[in-house]
Structure formats: C-alpha cells, structure tokens
Write a protein that holds these residues in place. Sequence first.
Motif, PDB file in Angstrom:
ATOM      1  N   UNK A 103       0.824  -1.211   0.000  1.00 30.08           N
ATOM      2  CA  UNK A 103       0.000   0.000   0.000  1.00 30.08           C
ATOM      3  C   UNK A 103       0.863   1.269   0.000  1.00 30.08           C
ATOM      4  N   UNK A 104       1.933   1.266   0.768  1.00 28.92           N
ATOM      5  CA  UNK A 104       2.819   2.435   0.807  1.00 28.92           C
ATOM      6  C   UNK A 104       3.456   2.681  -0.562  1.00 28.92           C
ATOM      7  N   UNK A 105       3.958   1.589  -1.170  1.00 32.21           N
ATOM      8  CA  UNK A 105       4.630   1.745  -2.454  1.00 32.21           C
ATOM      9  C   UNK A 105       3.654   2.230  -3.523  1.00 32.21           C
ATOM     10  N   UNK A 106       2.434   1.688  -3.516  1.00 38.41           N
ATOM     11  CA  UNK A 106       1.443   2.107  -4.510  1.00 38.41           C
ATOM     12  C   UNK A 106       1.045   3.566  -4.299  1.00 38.41           C
ATOM     13  N   UNK A 107       0.869   3.952  -3.046  1.00 35.96           N
ATOM     14  CA  UNK A 107       0.517   5.359  -2.770  1.00 35.96           C
ATOM     15  C   UNK A 107       1.627   6.299  -3.220  1.00 35.96           C
TER      16      UNK A 107
END
Length: 807
Positions: free
Chosen positions: A217-221
């Motif tokens: 989720x962090x990388x996608x955000x």
Amino acid sequence: MVDNNQEIIIETGEETEKISRGSGDTPQIVNSDSIPLLALRGVVVFPNMMLPLLVGRDKSVEALEEAMVNNKEILLAAQKDEEIEDPEIDDIYRMGTIAKVKQLMRLPDGTIKILVEGLKRARVSKFEQVEPYFEVKFDIVEDEELEEDDREVEALMRTVENKFEDYVKLKEKIPSEVMLTINNIEDPGRLVDVIASHMSVKIKQQQQILEAVSYRKRLETLYGILEEELEILEVKDKINSEVKKQVEKRQKEYYLKEQMKAIKKELGEEGGGGSEAEEYREKIEEAELPEEVEEKALEEVEKLKKMPPRANEAVVVRNYLDTILDLPWNTYSEDKLVLDNVEDKLNEDHYGLEDVKERILEYLAVRKISNKMKTPILCLIGPPGVGKTSLGRSIAEALDREFVRLSLGGLRDEAEIRGHRRTYVGARPGRIINAIKDAGTKNPVFLLDEVDKIKSDFRGDPAAALLEVLDPEQNDEFSDHYLEVPFDLSDVMFITTANVADTIPRPLLDRMETINISGYTENEKVKIAENHLLPDLYDNHGLEDKLNISSNALKDVIRNYTREAGVRNLERTLAKICRKAAKKVVDGKERPTRVDVRNLKKYLGIPKYKYGKIEEESRVGVVTGLAYTSTGGDILNIEVSVVPGEGKLTLTGKLGDVMKESAQAALSYVRTKEDEFDFIDNFHEDYDIHVHVPQGAIPKDGPSAGITLATALVSALANQPVSGTIAMTGEVTLRGRVLPVGGIKSKVLAAHRSGIKKIILCKENKKNLEKVPDEIKNDLEFVFVEEMDEVLDTVFSEEEEEENEDQ
C-alpha cells in the motif's frame, strides 16, 4: 542518523525499558504508557528521518519540556489545517511518528529549535489530556514482515526508484547524491519513508503515505504521488522551454536588426537610432556648450547611435543628454544695478533690517564698478518670523534675477546635493543642479533655507557636499555625480538662512558672511503691521473698507498676545481678528468694524501675557536671567531652594551640560563668599540646594546664566530678596570675574517686551548695545560690571533702597 550499537534508556512510569539497536536496526518500543504530543504545522515527520523544528506555541513548548524531563520521546502528528493557531483534538491527524529529541537550543526570541529523529509509526488511541499540553495513549504500528521471495514488492520498489530518479532530474533543489542513498536501501518501508521525506508535496499526500500500513500500500501510494508530480514538473519544464525559445527568437531578431542597420549605413540609408543620434548632435552643436561638456555629450551620442532604440541603456543616455541640453550653460539674467531702485524695493518690502540692506547695497555697488569680485555667500541668522526668506525673494526681485529656494531642514543624503551616479537605477542630478535647470539662468538668487538643520548618517554628510557649492574658491567647477562634468556656480548669488549659528558645521560657517537679525522692536512691529501685514490681510479676507484696527490695539496685541522676536504670530493673531470681522459682515452688519483697545478682548479673548508685570515683587531665591534661543531672546526665571539634607546640589529643568557646569562654578564661587554674607550655617554639609529653571519640558543650554545662578544662590542662602524688575546675563568664573556673552540685542529686546526695568551686563558687552534702538535703551537702565561683587552690590543695594522708601 543514530549511531550503531547505541542503547537508549526509556523510563515509562514504574518500569524502565531498554531499546537496543543492532547494526542499522530501528528501535523497538514496547510497554508504552501515555506520551506528550506535538502538533506540527506544514510538515510530516517519517520514521528514519532526521529533521530540525522550531517550537514556539505555548502548548507545544509545554509538551516538549515534559518530553525532555522524561525520556526525550514525543509523538509528532500533523495538523489538518496549518493555519489554525490553537488546534483542537479534531484538528490533528491520528497517525503520527514517535520521535527522539536529539538536540535542543533556546533562541533569543523565545522559540526553541530542536533536532528530532523519527523512530516508529504510531496511532493515537486516546487523548489523556488537552491542557496545558496534549498527552495521548498510542499504539505502535509495526511494519509487516517481508517474505523472502516477494517479487511483487520487489518490482514495486524498482518502479518507485526509477520514478523518483526522474523526479530528481526535474526537481532542481534535490541533489543527485540522494539517489546513491536510495539505491542502497533494501527495506521497502525505509525506502518509502526516505523518498517521501525528500519530496515537496502537500501535507495531505504525505499523510497518506504515513498512514499506509502494508508495504504494498505504501509503495502504490508513493507511486501514484510520483506520477502526479512528474506530470506537473514535465508541464513546467515544457513551459520553461517555450519561454527560452521565445527569448532566443528575440535575440535572433535583435541580431538581424543590427545587421540591417549596418547594411543601411553602408548604403547611406541609416535611420532609427542613427537619426535620433543625429538630432541630438545638432542640438549639442547649436547649444554652444563648454568644450569639455560638448565632448562628453558627443561621446554619449555615439553610444546612443550603437544602441537599439528600446534598450534600457538608451533611455538612460537620452535622459542624460536631455539634462545636459536643458541646463543654462550660457543663459544669464541681466542685473539692474540702479542702487536707488534696489534700495527703494528693499525698503518697500521690509521695514528695518538696516544692516542687511546696507550689506546688499555694498555688494551691488562693488559689482557695478568691477565684475572681478567673487559672489559672497550671505547667511541670515535670526529667529523665525523676522523675514529671512522673504528678504531673499526681495533681493531677487530688486536685481531682476530668478529666485530659487531650497529647504535643507532634515536633509541627510549627500546625493541630494551631489546627485546619483548613472550606474544606479533611477539616478538623477542633485537638487542644486535641478534648481538651476528650473530657474533657466546661470545666475539666479539661490536661497538655502534652514542650513542649521542639516543632518548626517550612513548616506553621507550633506554639509561636506555644500562646502563645494558655497566656497567661492571652488564652486566655479562644481561636480555633480550625475553630470560627470563641472558646472560653474560662481555667478549664483547664494543666500543661506538659519535660526542659530551654533548648529551650523564650522567649516560651512567659515565660508559664509553672517548677518544677525535679532528681531523687531515694538514700534517696528506696529509699522510692519500697518504697512505690510494688515493691507495683505484685508485684501485676502475681502475687508478693504470693512475693518479698521487702531494703532493702540496693535500695540496691545503685540504686548499682551504675541511675545516673539518676529511677526509670524502677530500675523496669525491679526488674521483671527479678520476672520471674526468677516463673520460679522456675512451676518449682515453693514457699517465698518473698528477694533480698538476697549473691544479687543471680544476678538482675541483673555490676554496671554501681562506686559510690564513679570515678577514685580521681590522674592528670595528667584532671579530673572536673559537667554538666547532659536526663537529669539527670552527671559529665564531661575529658582533656588535650600532644604535640610547632606550638602547635595540638585539641578532640574532639562538643563544642558553648559548650564550644569555654570551652576557648579556658581556654587563654588558662592562658597568663597560665606564670610561676607549671613549664609545659613554649614549649608554645604547640612543642607541640600535645589536649582530649578521652570518650563522643564524645554531644553536649555548656554553660557548666559552664570551670574544669574550665582545671584540666585546668594539670595537663597542669605535670605535676601531680589527685585523681579532686574534681569542679568553673563558668565562667571570661579574667581568671580564676569565674562561677556552673545545675543545681547535679542536679549535686550526680550527684556523690554517683558517689562524689565534694569539690566546687568558684562562691561565688555557695552559695545553690543550700539545696535539696540535708542527708544529701547531709553526705557531701560543698564549696569555694566566686571566682577560678581558688583552684581551682588547692585541687586541687594536696590532692595535696601526700596525697603527704606517703604518705611
């Protein structure tokens, strides 16, 4: 960054936990209790991030001090709206970062500068308290454990790294060395936090990254935010490229135009800037300028010829050439040297001022015989309202010259005199050259008003610049920084004015011939009012045949309503009568209004002064002195009081250094006379002496009050009264010798206005009474002394005579 293998002790209430760090490990926080919360404005702190912060709000300072008392750990959470000065609970994001305070420094303005290191994500579970600071319970948000063969996360990491590399190339403020650090990070959570800390994005976007729990989720955000920022930066780069192309296009057009000009010049078809330059060349040749000036002007024409018409430099050159051509290099006003006509004009405009008129006529007589004499610099010194400025205008009219007035009051910038160099933006000539240009002639009458009020600061000393202007030996080659060529000021008749000579810089005063205008007598004021003031006032108020003010009423106005050296307040007071008379005319009163002594109070009210009734009775410790101020002569009441004490001397009344020293010298002299007078026993040990000069808000200084102070001290210590009709001026030495002082005429006129009957002066000042009108001297009794003993004999013997007469 934190050193490896460092051990931090965290105290949490009853127990103590150790957080150990291995090589590159992030501290693990467990068994947490409540912790202070610091609300941040405009910034989000990520784990593994070292950041300086400024803390200034009271609630934030309280939270920081609580953290320093305990374990130096604090929860950092961002405000939703950074404009809110005092945030509530709902104004703060719940997800924040546990941080360690590494350094703390208090600044002089009361704020605190700290260096914090982000440790772990944490979510606020409960607000324990709001005042005096936020204290919360929190839950540590642990990073998920990464599987060894998670190819999807690995792919996302590489994609984010590539996007960030493109971001760094377009973002000029991020150093390229940052990518070396990014490429060596293997932990996905640390990678996201480090990249996010280097990006300039909105708080809301940074908070989205902080609140993303899983690595994916962090990388996608972060990837989505990078995509958006890259689009913005690419558009910005495109716009910059288009602007650059437009600039290059203009430069190309300029180059082609210059080539076109060169071709036209070869073909004999020159135009544009060349034709403008030729116009200036023709004007310069027709102006018949001095050789040096013409050479400089032609140089500027050649520069203009090579410049594009719309260039900024061309505007500067045009302004310079226009200034050169506008100056009156060879234009003069022809003097009307008929002495009788000049004398009549001066007498018509000014009553009295015989010394000034005589000096002007002497100068003109010499000019009529010979033109070799350099023009003198006259300095008219006198109080306000005596006609200094109007006298300069009358001289110009009498000579049929142009009149120029320049006020120097408060002038601080040397460039106002010498001008600005053309290298500065907005450069212009100095006020001297500008005034000469406006006059249109090379020999105007130039009045420099208030030369005693020039100041100096970091911008230079205008008085030093005026030396070149006013010195007859060098003003024939006055150099203005803007002109860069000399201008001859030797034909200008300079007249300066000042209230006092003391504040004029000595080198400047040395270049001028001073003429003192002490003030007007009562009869002179009446003549001035009748011949000059009233006709103008009647005309301005429309009262030519509707108002008549008697001579006795004028004297009453002068004595009881306007105590001054000049006539400025007299004019204002008479204008007040005219306004009230005009109101009567409007109200329907047809017959002319006559103002005399009987009805004067109806127009002016209760008299402000009591002429001839100043301190008539004899009083102990009170003596009348005479002083010379910037507004003319004035009386000075000096009071001395003796009270039980310890022998101290107290001086009040806002006295300057000279008067304080005079008081000390007078007291020393009086102590030598203790055996001759019946002084209070042991007054120098058991009594305090208080010397006071009323009107304490007005500064007073000068050497004129020495004998007055000494007389007042003797009167108070010997309990001997002094008559209020006696005034005195002079300085005293420790041996009792009386020294001469200046401003005698002004002081005598002030004494006469105040109703003084007898004046004590130094014997050497007797010669200064020659300029005092006989009508004034006949009304006064003068006593000339050399020693202080003579002063005391005169003062106290008169008191004895008055007592004998009363008996």
